[in-house]
Write a protein that holds these residues in place. Structure first.
Motif, short mmCIF file in Angstrom:
data_model
loop_
_atom_site.label_atom_id
_atom_site.label_comp_id
_atom_site.label_asym_id
_atom_site.label_seq_id
_atom_site.Cartn_x
_atom_site.Cartn_y
_atom_site.Cartn_z
N ALA A 48 -27.67 -67.02 187.38
CA ALA A 48 -26.39 -67.73 187.52
C ALA A 48 -25.24 -66.82 187.08
CB ALA A 48 -26.40 -69.00 186.68
N GLU A 49 -24.09 -67.03 187.68
CA GLU A 49 -22.88 -66.29 187.33
C GLU A 49 -21.78 -67.26 186.96
OE1 GLU A 49 -21.73 -63.64 190.41
OE2 GLU A 49 -23.68 -62.61 190.51
N THR A 50 -20.99 -66.90 185.96
CA THR A 50 -19.86 -67.73 185.56
C THR A 50 -18.58 -66.91 185.61
OG1 THR A 50 -20.17 -67.21 183.21
CG2 THR A 50 -21.28 -69.17 184.06
N ALA A 51 -17.47 -67.61 185.79
CA ALA A 51 -16.16 -66.97 185.77
C ALA A 51 -15.18 -67.95 185.16
CB ALA A 51 -15.73 -66.58 187.18
N GLY A 52 -14.10 -67.42 184.61
CA GLY A 52 -13.10 -68.29 183.99
C GLY A 52 -13.25 -68.31 182.48
N SER A 53 -12.71 -69.34 181.85
CA SER A 53 -12.71 -69.46 180.39
C SER A 53 -13.01 -70.89 180.00
CB SER A 53 -11.33 -69.07 179.83
OG SER A 53 -10.99 -67.75 180.19
N ALA A 54 -13.60 -71.04 178.82
CA ALA A 54 -13.86 -72.37 178.25
C ALA A 54 -13.68 -72.24 176.75
CB ALA A 54 -15.27 -72.84 178.60
N PHE A 55 -12.49 -72.55 176.26
CA PHE A 55 -12.17 -72.31 174.86
C PHE A 55 -12.51 -73.50 173.98
CE2 PHE A 55 -9.54 -69.01 176.78
CZ PHE A 55 -9.78 -67.95 175.91
N LEU A 56 -13.21 -73.20 172.90
CA LEU A 56 -13.44 -74.13 171.81
C LEU A 56 -12.75 -73.52 170.61
CD1 LEU A 56 -14.83 -76.69 170.71
CD2 LEU A 56 -16.83 -75.28 170.20
N GLY A 57 -11.56 -74.02 170.30
CA GLY A 57 -10.73 -73.31 169.34
C GLY A 57 -10.35 -71.96 169.94
N ALA A 58 -10.59 -70.88 169.17
CA ALA A 58 -10.27 -69.54 169.65
C ALA A 58 -11.45 -68.88 170.36
CB ALA A 58 -9.84 -68.66 168.48
N LEU A 59 -12.61 -69.52 170.37
CA LEU A 59 -13.82 -68.93 170.95
C LEU A 59 -13.95 -69.30 172.42
CD1 LEU A 59 -16.55 -67.42 170.60
CD2 LEU A 59 -17.56 -69.65 170.01
N ASP A 60 -14.09 -68.30 173.27
CA ASP A 60 -14.35 -68.52 174.68
C ASP A 60 -15.86 -68.63 174.87
OD1 ASP A 60 -14.60 -68.57 177.42
OD2 ASP A 60 -13.43 -66.74 177.78
N LEU A 61 -16.34 -69.83 175.14
CA LEU A 61 -17.78 -70.05 175.25
C LEU A 61 -18.39 -69.27 176.40
CD1 LEU A 61 -17.91 -73.92 174.65
CD2 LEU A 61 -18.42 -72.10 173.01
N LEU A 62 -17.66 -69.11 177.50
CA LEU A 62 -18.20 -68.41 178.66
C LEU A 62 -18.31 -66.92 178.42
CD1 LEU A 62 -16.53 -70.22 181.70
CD2 LEU A 62 -18.68 -70.73 180.53
N ALA A 63 -17.55 -66.39 177.48
CA ALA A 63 -17.58 -64.96 177.19
C ALA A 63 -18.46 -64.63 175.99
CB ALA A 63 -16.16 -64.44 176.94
N ALA A 64 -18.91 -65.64 175.26
CA ALA A 64 -19.69 -65.40 174.04
C ALA A 64 -21.07 -64.86 174.37
CB ALA A 64 -19.80 -66.70 173.24
N ASP A 65 -21.60 -63.96 173.52
CA ASP A 65 -22.94 -63.44 173.75
C ASP A 65 -23.99 -64.41 173.20
OD1 ASP A 65 -23.05 -63.05 170.93
OD2 ASP A 65 -22.34 -60.99 171.12
N GLU A 66 -25.25 -64.16 173.52
CA GLU A 66 -26.33 -65.05 173.14
C GLU A 66 -26.44 -65.18 171.62
OE1 GLU A 66 -29.49 -67.61 172.90
OE2 GLU A 66 -28.11 -67.20 174.55
N ARG A 67 -26.25 -64.12 170.90
CA ARG A 67 -26.34 -64.16 169.43
C ARG A 67 -25.31 -65.13 168.85
NH1 ARG A 67 -28.14 -60.71 165.26
NH2 ARG A 67 -26.88 -60.84 163.36
N THR A 68 -24.07 -65.05 169.35
CA THR A 68 -23.01 -65.95 168.88
C THR A 68 -23.33 -67.40 169.23
OG1 THR A 68 -21.35 -64.21 169.10
CG2 THR A 68 -20.56 -66.49 169.05
N LEU A 69 -23.78 -67.62 170.47
CA LEU A 69 -24.10 -68.97 170.89
C LEU A 69 -25.24 -69.56 170.06
CD1 LEU A 69 -23.90 -68.45 174.76
CD2 LEU A 69 -22.32 -69.80 173.38
N ALA A 70 -26.26 -68.75 169.81
CA ALA A 70 -27.43 -69.25 169.08
C ALA A 70 -27.13 -69.49 167.61
CB ALA A 70 -28.58 -68.26 169.24
N ARG A 71 -26.34 -68.64 167.00
CA ARG A 71 -26.15 -68.69 165.54
C ARG A 71 -24.96 -69.52 165.10
NH1 ARG A 71 -28.00 -63.26 162.39
NH2 ARG A 71 -30.06 -63.06 163.34
N THR A 72 -23.93 -69.61 165.94
CA THR A 72 -22.72 -70.28 165.47
C THR A 72 -22.23 -71.41 166.36
OG1 THR A 72 -21.18 -68.78 166.61
CG2 THR A 72 -21.96 -68.10 164.44
N VAL A 73 -22.78 -71.54 167.57
CA VAL A 73 -22.27 -72.55 168.49
C VAL A 73 -23.24 -73.72 168.65
CG1 VAL A 73 -21.54 -73.03 170.86
CG2 VAL A 73 -20.82 -70.91 169.74
#
Length: 304
Positions: A48-73
């Motif tokens: 799958a491919e994504t484009a654009g932005s999805a901000f939760l506060g200052a964090l762009d969920l679509l740009a976040a790496d797997e480590r960030t998503l797994a540990r902090t999101v």
């Protein structure tokens, strides 16, 4: 990508969700609702491919790496009530052990009576019976598995809760109890995105409604206007309400288009009795509705 061809599962979606608010995302199965939720959590398949932005506060969920998503999101900043709980519950561990692990990880309660009590409190929040906590997922009905998954999602009191068809397999009383609990999750710092085709559940707790059809948002409205007067403005959204048993009980004719073969113009035109030549061009989402011929007459009230 499917069979070598691109499928636009979600296209041009623009949504905002404030703390203290519930937004219900509604539409027929296969329109892209669950894909949107998976994209926000980085749970899409590898092709799958994504484009654009999805901000939760200052964090762009679509740009976040797997480590960030797994540990902090996941679980901490975004809680997920999954559409298929059996795929998210560990089959070889009891519900209690999974709840206790989640409480320990997210809330810092380490062991002993406090941990056991916290897990049982989490179960009660989702109307999961305490007497079933020591069962494994395969020993649960579909409805109980759904409530176990809901209990796990609520543990971390995440600022954003994504509930993807959280009432699947539940009877009406449990539907109401479940969505009421999800609504109680909302607070001054928390919000809820409810993905559902249970319009009664959406009407019960939503502040706003977004209607998705064939990968696109076709209407955004306040819930009071959408379910009351003047009612939906997009013909498809009106059709959804008219198909309810307590309303006209009239199905929408035809079938939605395949996401891999969307028309150049309005995707609903082939099913719409308002369609004209201009519907061969794609309408923009303007003033909350993406339609060349939006309704202006108030929708009839439901029959008593």
């Amino acid at each position: 990508m499917r069979d070598g061809a691109y499928v636009q599962a979600v296209n041009g979606a623009r949504l905002d969700l404030a703390a203290g608010e519930c937004l219900a995302l509604v539409g027929e199965s296969g329109c892209g609702k669950s894909v949107l939720a998976s994209a926000l959590l980085g749970l899409l398949p590898g092709n799958a491919e994504t484009a654009g932005s999805a901000f939760l506060g200052a964090l762009d969920l679509l740009a976040a790496d797997e480590r960030t998503l797994a540990r902090t999101v996941r679980g901490r900043r975004v809680g997920l009530v999954p559409q298929s709980p059996a795929a998210h519950l560990t089959p070889v561990r009891t519900v209690r052990s999974q709840l206790e692990e989640t409480v320990r990880e997210l809330n810092g309660v380490r062991r002993g009576p406090r941990l056991r009590a916290a897990a049982e409190e989490a179960a009660e929040r989702a109307a999961f019976p305490i007497g079933h906590l020591d069962r494994h997922p395969h020993e649960l009905s579909g409805g109980l598995a759904q409530r176990a998954a809901t209990a796990l999602a609520l543990v971390g009191d995440a600022p954003l809760l994504l509930a993807d068809e959280p009432t699947t397999g539940l009877d009406r009383d449990l539907v109401e109890r479940t969505v009421d609990e999800l609504r109680r999750h909302i607070g001054s710092e928390r919000a809820l995105l409810l993905i559902t085709h249970d319009l009664a559940a959406a009407e019960r707790i939503a502040d706003r409604v977004a209607v998705m059809y064939a990968s696109r948002i076709v209407e955004l409205a306040d819930a009071a206007d959408f379910f009351g007067s003047p009612g939906p403005r997009h013909p498809y959204a009106r059709g959804l309400l008219d198909a309810l048993p307590e309303r006209e009980f009239t199905p929408i004719p035809g079938m939605p288009p395949e996401l891999g073969a969307l028309p150049a113009g309005c995707a609903f035109a082939a099913r719409c009795d308002r369609a004209t030549g201009i519907c061969g061009t794609r309408p923009a989402l303007t003033d909350g509705v993406a339609c060349h011929h939006p309704a202006t007459v108030p929708l009839e009230a439901p029959r008593a």
